[in-house]
Design an enzyme around this catalytic site. Structure first.
Site, PDB file in Angstrom:
ATOM      1  CD  GLU A 236      -3.182   0.472   0.234  1.00 56.99           C
ATOM      2  OE1 GLU A 236      -2.668   1.503  -0.279  1.00 56.99           O
ATOM      3  OE2 GLU A 236      -4.384   0.211   0.128  1.00 56.99           O
TER       4      GLU A 236
ATOM      5  CG  ASN B 276      -8.504   3.056   1.015  1.00 54.21           C
ATOM      6  OD1 ASN B 276      -7.299   2.863   1.106  1.00 54.21           O
ATOM      7  ND2 ASN B 276      -9.381   2.115   1.293  1.00 54.21           N
TER       8      ASN B 276
ATOM      9  CG  ASP C 157      -7.496   0.469  -1.855  1.00 52.33           C
ATOM     10  OD1 ASP C 157      -7.106   1.370  -1.089  1.00 52.33           O
ATOM     11  OD2 ASP C 157      -7.299  -0.729  -1.607  1.00 52.33           O
TER      12      ASP C 157
END
Length: 306
Positions: A18, A158, A211
């Site tokens: 991420e 997000n 996301d």
């Protein structure tokens, strides 16, 4: 357009990558492995991926360079300074004191041009995101000794990105499938005029859930579609879906522009059961991908100045 594998996990490894950030000064891609509790720095000149294991309780969610040196990493409710060479972490701030009905941890985030860090929250103790209760998260901004709750009634915070003039902040709330827009005052750091800029289809077969995201120099949004294995490009002014990029994994988690000309798109991914067990030797989930030939470019992301 070409999609290539930049890095991939070792055999049997389960990674949740991420928070990609292109560090212009070193021509390196920064990102975190949430499940492995590690920070990564892939160098374009040497094609090597340095890894620093983090001695932390809660998983890391983002990494950005710090103007005074080193990096800033979020983990749990804490914002810490990371000294890369030693791997040592020094706590800088915490959102622990912010009033909340549920226990939360920090998730994705970025810095604005003044060096403030913006980061949203997610519930701390829920592993299955389908079990998250609505509207219990929030968005914060962080400077030295000051943490502000900037927006509430968020379900799963997000990705985010600002327009070039920083008059609009785009911000993803994953579970309802919304990309919110706020008017933004860069001088005061205040948000106003909250609205839904884009709404993902309720049928998640097409685009999955939004996301991480980034923005190009033309103001178009590039959104990682987790669960669908895509990055989608939208015009946020009209809501039009302009193009999609398909990847050989379902868990596409985030993306950022980078490279010498800021015209390469770097995409992180995750190996999580709910995203599908589609692992293969050539392109396993938990890989990082590079996309070239898009005909679009981004601007360098900002660093933490405090």
């Amino acid at each position: 357009m070409s999609v290539t594998v930049l890095t991939k996990p070792q055999s049997g490894a389960s990674l949740f990558l991420e928070g990609p950030h292109w560090e212009v000064s070193t021509q390196s891609l920064l990102y975190v492995d949430m499940t492995g509790k590690a920070a990564h720095r892939w160098n374009a000149a040497t094609n090597t991926d340095e890894v620093v294991k983090l001695d932390i309780e809660h998983r890391p969610s983002l990494i950005v360079p710090r103007q005074s040196g080193g990096y800033v990493v979020t983990h749990g409710t804490t914002i810490s300074h990371l000294e890369w060479s030693s791997g040592s972490l020094t706590a800088l701030e915490s959102i622990e004191g912010i009033e909340s009905d549920v226990k939360v941890i920090l998730n994705d985030g970025k810095c604005d041009s003044t060096g403030r860090l913006w980061a949203g929250t997610m519930p701390a103790d829920i592993l299955d995101i389908s079990q998250i209760s609505p509207n219990e998260g929030f968005l914060t901004s962080v400077t030295k000794d000051t943490i502000r709750k900037q927006a509430d009634k968020i379900t799963l915070s997000n990705g985010m990105a600002w327009t070039a003039d920083e008059r609009i902040l785009y911000f993803v709330d994953t579970i309802p499938g919304e990309i919110l827009a706020f008017d933004f005052d860069v001088t005061t750091g205040q948000l106003s005029n909250r609205r839904v800029a884009l709404k993902f289809p309720s049928d998640k077969q097409a685009l999955g859930m939004p996301d991480g995201l980034t923005i190009d120099t033309e103001g178009k949004l590039w959104v990682a579609c987790v669960g669908a294995g895509k990055v989608a490009c939208f015009d946020p002014q009209t809501g039009e879906l302009l193009t999609t990029i398909q990847f050989p994994v379902k868990g596409t988690t985030s993306c950022c522009f980078g490279g010498q000309n800021m015209d390469e798109l770097y995409v992180t991914s995750a190996f999580v059961k709910m995203f599908g067990q589609e692992a293969c030797e050539e392109t396993p989930p938990g890989s990082v991908f590079k996309v070239t030939g898009l005909g679009a470019r981004g601007s360098p992301d900002h660093v933490y100045r405090y």
